[in-house]
Design a protein around this motif. Structure first.
Motif, PDB file in Angstrom:
ATOM      1  N   ARG A  62      45.827  36.995  41.801  1.00  0.00           N
ATOM      2  CA  ARG A  62      44.509  36.779  42.393  1.00  0.00           C
ATOM      3  C   ARG A  62      43.933  38.098  42.915  1.00  0.00           C
ATOM      4  O   ARG A  62      42.784  38.455  42.611  1.00  0.00           O
ATOM      5  CB  ARG A  62      44.598  35.752  43.527  1.00  0.00           C
ATOM      6  CG  ARG A  62      43.255  35.431  44.188  1.00  0.00           C
ATOM      7  CD  ARG A  62      43.447  34.422  45.308  1.00  0.00           C
ATOM      8  NE  ARG A  62      42.198  34.093  45.959  1.00  0.00           N
ATOM      9  CZ  ARG A  62      41.353  33.165  45.556  1.00  0.00           C
ATOM     10  NH1 ARG A  62      41.620  32.467  44.461  1.00  0.00           N
ATOM     11  NH2 ARG A  62      40.234  32.921  46.220  1.00  0.00           N
ATOM     12  N   TYR A 112      43.000  40.595  40.023  1.00  0.00           N
ATOM     13  CA  TYR A 112      41.705  40.398  39.371  1.00  0.00           C
ATOM     14  C   TYR A 112      40.548  40.848  40.273  1.00  0.00           C
ATOM     15  O   TYR A 112      39.521  41.314  39.789  1.00  0.00           O
ATOM     16  CB  TYR A 112      41.527  38.943  38.943  1.00  0.00           C
ATOM     17  CG  TYR A 112      42.265  38.623  37.659  1.00  0.00           C
ATOM     18  CD1 TYR A 112      41.913  39.231  36.452  1.00  0.00           C
ATOM     19  CD2 TYR A 112      43.331  37.733  37.654  1.00  0.00           C
ATOM     20  CE1 TYR A 112      42.596  38.957  35.280  1.00  0.00           C
ATOM     21  CE2 TYR A 112      44.021  37.446  36.484  1.00  0.00           C
ATOM     22  CZ  TYR A 112      43.646  38.062  35.303  1.00  0.00           C
ATOM     23  OH  TYR A 112      44.329  37.788  34.134  1.00  0.00           O
ATOM     24  N   ARG A 113      40.718  40.719  41.574  1.00  0.00           N
ATOM     25  CA  ARG A 113      39.699  41.245  42.490  1.00  0.00           C
ATOM     26  C   ARG A 113      39.565  42.762  42.323  1.00  0.00           C
ATOM     27  O   ARG A 113      38.456  43.298  42.278  1.00  0.00           O
ATOM     28  CB  ARG A 113      40.064  40.901  43.928  1.00  0.00           C
ATOM     29  CG  ARG A 113      39.897  39.437  44.290  1.00  0.00           C
ATOM     30  CD  ARG A 113      40.408  39.169  45.700  1.00  0.00           C
ATOM     31  NE  ARG A 113      40.172  37.792  46.120  1.00  0.00           N
ATOM     32  CZ  ARG A 113      40.707  37.241  47.195  1.00  0.00           C
ATOM     33  NH1 ARG A 113      41.511  37.971  47.980  1.00  0.00           N
ATOM     34  NH2 ARG A 113      40.459  35.978  47.511  1.00  0.00           N
ATOM     35  N   LYS A 153      39.986  31.043  31.209  1.00  0.00           N
ATOM     36  CA  LYS A 153      40.430  31.910  32.301  1.00  0.00           C
ATOM     37  C   LYS A 153      39.234  32.551  32.992  1.00  0.00           C
ATOM     38  O   LYS A 153      39.218  32.680  34.230  1.00  0.00           O
ATOM     39  CB  LYS A 153      41.381  32.984  31.766  1.00  0.00           C
ATOM     40  CG  LYS A 153      42.013  33.854  32.853  1.00  0.00           C
ATOM     41  CD  LYS A 153      42.916  33.044  33.762  1.00  0.00           C
ATOM     42  CE  LYS A 153      43.613  33.922  34.800  1.00  0.00           C
ATOM     43  NZ  LYS A 153      44.502  33.125  35.678  1.00  0.00           N
ATOM     44  N   LEU A 198      37.885  32.363  36.923  1.00  0.00           N
ATOM     45  CA  LEU A 198      37.573  33.539  37.737  1.00  0.00           C
ATOM     46  C   LEU A 198      36.098  33.600  38.138  1.00  0.00           C
ATOM     47  O   LEU A 198      35.666  34.581  38.742  1.00  0.00           O
ATOM     48  CB  LEU A 198      37.952  34.809  36.975  1.00  0.00           C
ATOM     49  CG  LEU A 198      39.463  34.986  36.719  1.00  0.00           C
ATOM     50  CD1 LEU A 198      39.722  36.155  35.786  1.00  0.00           C
ATOM     51  CD2 LEU A 198      40.214  35.184  38.040  1.00  0.00           C
TER      52      LEU A 198
END
Length: 206
Positions: free
Chosen positions: A16, A19-20, A198, A202
């Motif tokens: 998590r 991806y940020r 995906k 997101l």
């Protein structure tokens, strides 16, 4: 030159947060029109790739416009730093995948495709000790993405058996690797549907 990942800063410890960081990197690289987001890639598509990196499954990364190159292609001396290649299939979407139409399947994603093409991803090992980079760190870095060399577009693709089609990488007459489309999650279309889903997870879309 090759560098330590994040200059010694603690890398992201979970997907998590990774991806940020990745999305923040996209904003920085495209700031002021220096570049533009052109697409996405699937990385570590099979368990033998993602499990050793402590990932829950496959991952995704971005493709920037400046890194998309039509074949034949050449690169300036010194870049990439430590290049590698991966045999790929690229897809040009005819329309964006609507967020309201998900989740997608290998069948439902097909009408959104404009063309498919053979491609070669160029990755760049720009780090001092790559094996120390676990999966979340690689996600943050777009899985070493450097460029993608695109072959001719195929618009009449519906008769192609994507599971059985063969990909080959050849260097100076020597085969480096080969395999069927089924090596990629069972089919490249399954991989494409996974990518669309995906991205929905997101908060964006293909």
């Amino acid at each position: 030159k090759v560098v330590d990942f994040l200059g010694g800063v603690q890398p992201p410890q979970n997907e998590r947060d990774a991806y940020r960081v990745q999305f923040a990197l996209h904003e920085e690289l495209t700031k002021g029109g220096r570049d533009a987001l052109a697409g996405w890639k699937v990385a570590a598509a099979v368990p033998a790739q993602f499990q050793p990196m402590s990932l829950s499954g496959p991952a995704l990364g971005r493709l920037l416009k400046n890194g998309l190159i039509r074949s034949p292609a050449s690169f300036s001396p010194g870049y990439p730093l430590k290049a590698g290649i991966e045999c790929e299939m690229a897809v040009r979407m005819a329309i964006d995948a609507p967020m309201s139409a998900g989740p997608y399947t290998a069948s439902s994603i097909v009408p959104l495709i404009g063309a498919v093409m053979p491609a070669m991803e160029v990755v760049d090992n720009r780090y001092v000790n790559l094996p120390e980079m676990k999966g979340p760190a690689r996600i943050a870095d777009d899985f070493l993405q450097a460029a993608c060399v695109l072959g001719p577009e195929i618009t009449d693709f519906r008769s192609i058996d994507f599971m059985m089609m063969q990909g080959r990488s050849v260097f100076e007459g020597r085969e480096l690797g080969a395999g069927p489309g089924s090596n990629v999650m069972g089919s490249p279309l399954i991989s494409l549907a996974w990518l669309a889903n995906k991205l929905l997870e997101l908060g964006t879309n293909l």
